[in-house]
Design a protein around this motif. Sequence first.
Motif, short mmCIF file in Angstrom:
data_model
loop_
_atom_site.label_atom_id
_atom_site.label_comp_id
_atom_site.label_asym_id
_atom_site.label_seq_id
_atom_site.Cartn_x
_atom_site.Cartn_y
_atom_site.Cartn_z
N THR A 24 0.83 -1.20 0.00
CA THR A 24 0.00 0.00 0.00
C THR A 24 0.87 1.25 0.00
OG1 THR A 24 -1.72 -1.18 1.19
CG2 THR A 24 -1.84 1.20 1.21
N THR A 25 1.94 1.26 0.81
CA THR A 25 2.85 2.40 0.84
C THR A 25 3.51 2.59 -0.52
OG1 THR A 25 3.26 2.00 3.17
CG2 THR A 25 4.83 3.41 2.03
N MET A 26 3.96 1.48 -1.13
CA MET A 26 4.57 1.57 -2.45
C MET A 26 3.56 2.05 -3.48
SD MET A 26 7.07 -1.75 -2.47
CE MET A 26 7.28 -1.69 -4.22
N SER A 27 2.33 1.58 -3.39
CA SER A 27 1.29 2.01 -4.32
C SER A 27 1.02 3.50 -4.17
CB SER A 27 0.01 1.23 -4.09
OG SER A 27 0.22 -0.14 -4.36
N MET A 28 0.98 4.01 -2.96
CA MET A 28 0.76 5.44 -2.74
C MET A 28 1.92 6.25 -3.32
SD MET A 28 -2.19 5.77 -1.57
CE MET A 28 -2.15 7.50 -1.20
N GLN A 29 3.15 5.75 -3.15
CA GLN A 29 4.29 6.45 -3.72
C GLN A 29 4.18 6.49 -5.24
OE1 GLN A 29 7.58 4.28 -2.09
NE2 GLN A 29 7.71 5.57 -0.27
N ARG A 30 3.77 5.38 -5.82
CA ARG A 30 3.59 5.35 -7.28
C ARG A 30 2.49 6.31 -7.71
NH1 ARG A 30 4.22 -1.06 -8.51
NH2 ARG A 30 6.49 -1.08 -8.35
N ILE A 33 3.86 9.75 -7.62
CA ILE A 33 4.77 9.96 -8.76
C ILE A 33 3.97 10.16 -10.04
CG2 ILE A 33 6.49 8.82 -10.22
CD1 ILE A 33 7.66 7.63 -7.59
N ILE A 34 2.93 9.37 -10.22
CA ILE A 34 2.09 9.51 -11.42
C ILE A 34 1.40 10.87 -11.43
CG2 ILE A 34 -0.02 8.65 -12.53
CD1 ILE A 34 0.93 5.81 -11.67
N ILE A 35 0.88 11.31 -10.28
CA ILE A 35 0.23 12.62 -10.20
C ILE A 35 1.23 13.72 -10.51
CG2 ILE A 35 -0.81 14.30 -8.61
CD1 ILE A 35 -2.22 11.87 -7.26
N ILE A 36 2.42 13.65 -9.92
CA ILE A 36 3.46 14.65 -10.19
C ILE A 36 3.82 14.63 -11.67
CG2 ILE A 36 5.88 15.22 -9.77
CD1 ILE A 36 5.37 14.32 -6.83
N GLY A 37 3.90 13.44 -12.27
CA GLY A 37 4.19 13.33 -13.70
C GLY A 37 3.14 14.04 -14.55
N VAL A 39 1.15 16.49 -13.59
CA VAL A 39 1.27 17.93 -13.35
C VAL A 39 2.41 18.52 -14.17
CG1 VAL A 39 1.85 19.67 -11.60
CG2 VAL A 39 0.18 17.89 -11.08
N VAL A 40 3.57 17.86 -14.14
CA VAL A 40 4.72 18.34 -14.90
C VAL A 40 4.41 18.32 -16.40
CG1 VAL A 40 7.10 17.81 -15.56
CG2 VAL A 40 6.43 17.76 -13.15
N ALA A 41 3.78 17.25 -16.88
CA ALA A 41 3.42 17.16 -18.29
C ALA A 41 2.46 18.29 -18.67
CB ALA A 41 2.79 15.81 -18.60
N GLY A 42 1.51 18.61 -17.79
CA GLY A 42 0.59 19.71 -18.06
C GLY A 42 1.30 21.05 -18.13
N ILE A 43 2.22 21.26 -17.21
CA ILE A 43 2.97 22.52 -17.21
C ILE A 43 3.80 22.63 -18.48
CG2 ILE A 43 4.89 23.74 -16.09
CD1 ILE A 43 3.73 22.71 -13.40
N VAL A 44 4.48 21.56 -18.85
CA VAL A 44 5.31 21.59 -20.05
C VAL A 44 4.45 21.81 -21.28
CG1 VAL A 44 6.76 20.15 -21.53
CG2 VAL A 44 7.17 20.22 -19.08
N THR A 45 3.27 21.20 -21.32
CA THR A 45 2.39 21.35 -22.48
C THR A 45 1.85 22.77 -22.62
OG1 THR A 45 1.72 19.04 -22.33
CG2 THR A 45 0.28 20.52 -23.56
N PHE A 46 1.39 23.35 -21.53
CA PHE A 46 0.75 24.65 -21.61
C PHE A 46 1.70 25.83 -21.47
CE2 PHE A 46 -2.75 21.83 -20.37
CZ PHE A 46 -3.57 22.05 -21.46
N TYR A 47 2.83 25.63 -20.83
CA TYR A 47 3.76 26.74 -20.61
C TYR A 47 5.12 26.47 -21.21
CZ TYR A 47 0.22 28.26 -17.38
OH TYR A 47 -0.96 28.66 -16.83
N ARG A 48 5.16 25.67 -22.26
CA ARG A 48 6.45 25.37 -22.87
C ARG A 48 7.02 26.62 -23.54
NH1 ARG A 48 2.89 22.46 -26.50
NH2 ARG A 48 2.65 23.72 -28.35
N PRO A 49 8.34 26.76 -23.50
CA PRO A 49 8.93 27.92 -24.15
C PRO A 49 8.81 27.80 -25.66
CG PRO A 49 10.63 26.45 -23.33
CD PRO A 49 9.30 25.92 -22.86
N THR A 50 8.69 28.91 -26.31
CA THR A 50 8.59 28.92 -27.75
C THR A 50 9.97 29.17 -28.33
OG1 THR A 50 6.37 29.81 -27.59
CG2 THR A 50 7.47 30.06 -29.69
N PHE A 51 10.38 28.30 -29.23
CA PHE A 51 11.65 28.48 -29.90
C PHE A 51 11.35 28.96 -31.30
CE2 PHE A 51 12.29 25.18 -26.69
CZ PHE A 51 13.28 25.79 -25.94
N LEU A 52 11.54 30.24 -31.53
CA LEU A 52 11.19 30.83 -32.80
C LEU A 52 12.22 30.49 -33.87
CD1 LEU A 52 10.28 34.37 -31.44
CD2 LEU A 52 8.72 32.56 -32.07
#
Length: 161
Positions: A24-30, A33-37, A39-52
């Motif tokens: 159960t502890t390992m499952s919660m850690q996973r 980690i999945i939730i953090i993943g 969140v990070v993916a959402g931030i990268v998708t919506f606030y990614r830098p633009t390389f002109l």
Amino acid sequence: MLSSPTLTVTSLFWKSKRWGRLVTTMSMQRIYIIIIGFVVAGIVTFYRPTFLTEGNVTLGGSGTTKTFSVKIAKTSDEIIRGLSFRYYMPRNKGMLFVFSKPSRPTFWMKGMKFPLDILWIKDDRIVDISRNVPIPEMGVYNTDLPTYAPRDDINYALEVN
């Protein structure tokens, strides 16, 4: 003999409770980690830098030519951001705004930190110039900022200082 299997069952039951907590502890850690993943993916998708894209624009006439190294803004996000929030731009540098069809776009100087010139271009000809466009005054609301537009339809706008 009967007590031995019972003891084994009891010890397995006790171990399974302990392992259950560990799992159960390992499952919660996973899960964290999945939730953090996500969140990070959402931030990268919506606030990614633009390389002109970069390129060169050469302007000429009457035997004189001038070449500018430019960043090219083609998407609506790139066009909206423009040169806002940059503190300087070296000489002979600029930004070229590319419009998909001839139009009369309106520019403003939101977030600009230095004055510049806007050259309004239709096909291969400069049709208008907004010279020495100033930075916005402090305390002016975005809705009250002055706007700049060409007198004729254009395909490109070139901002230089």
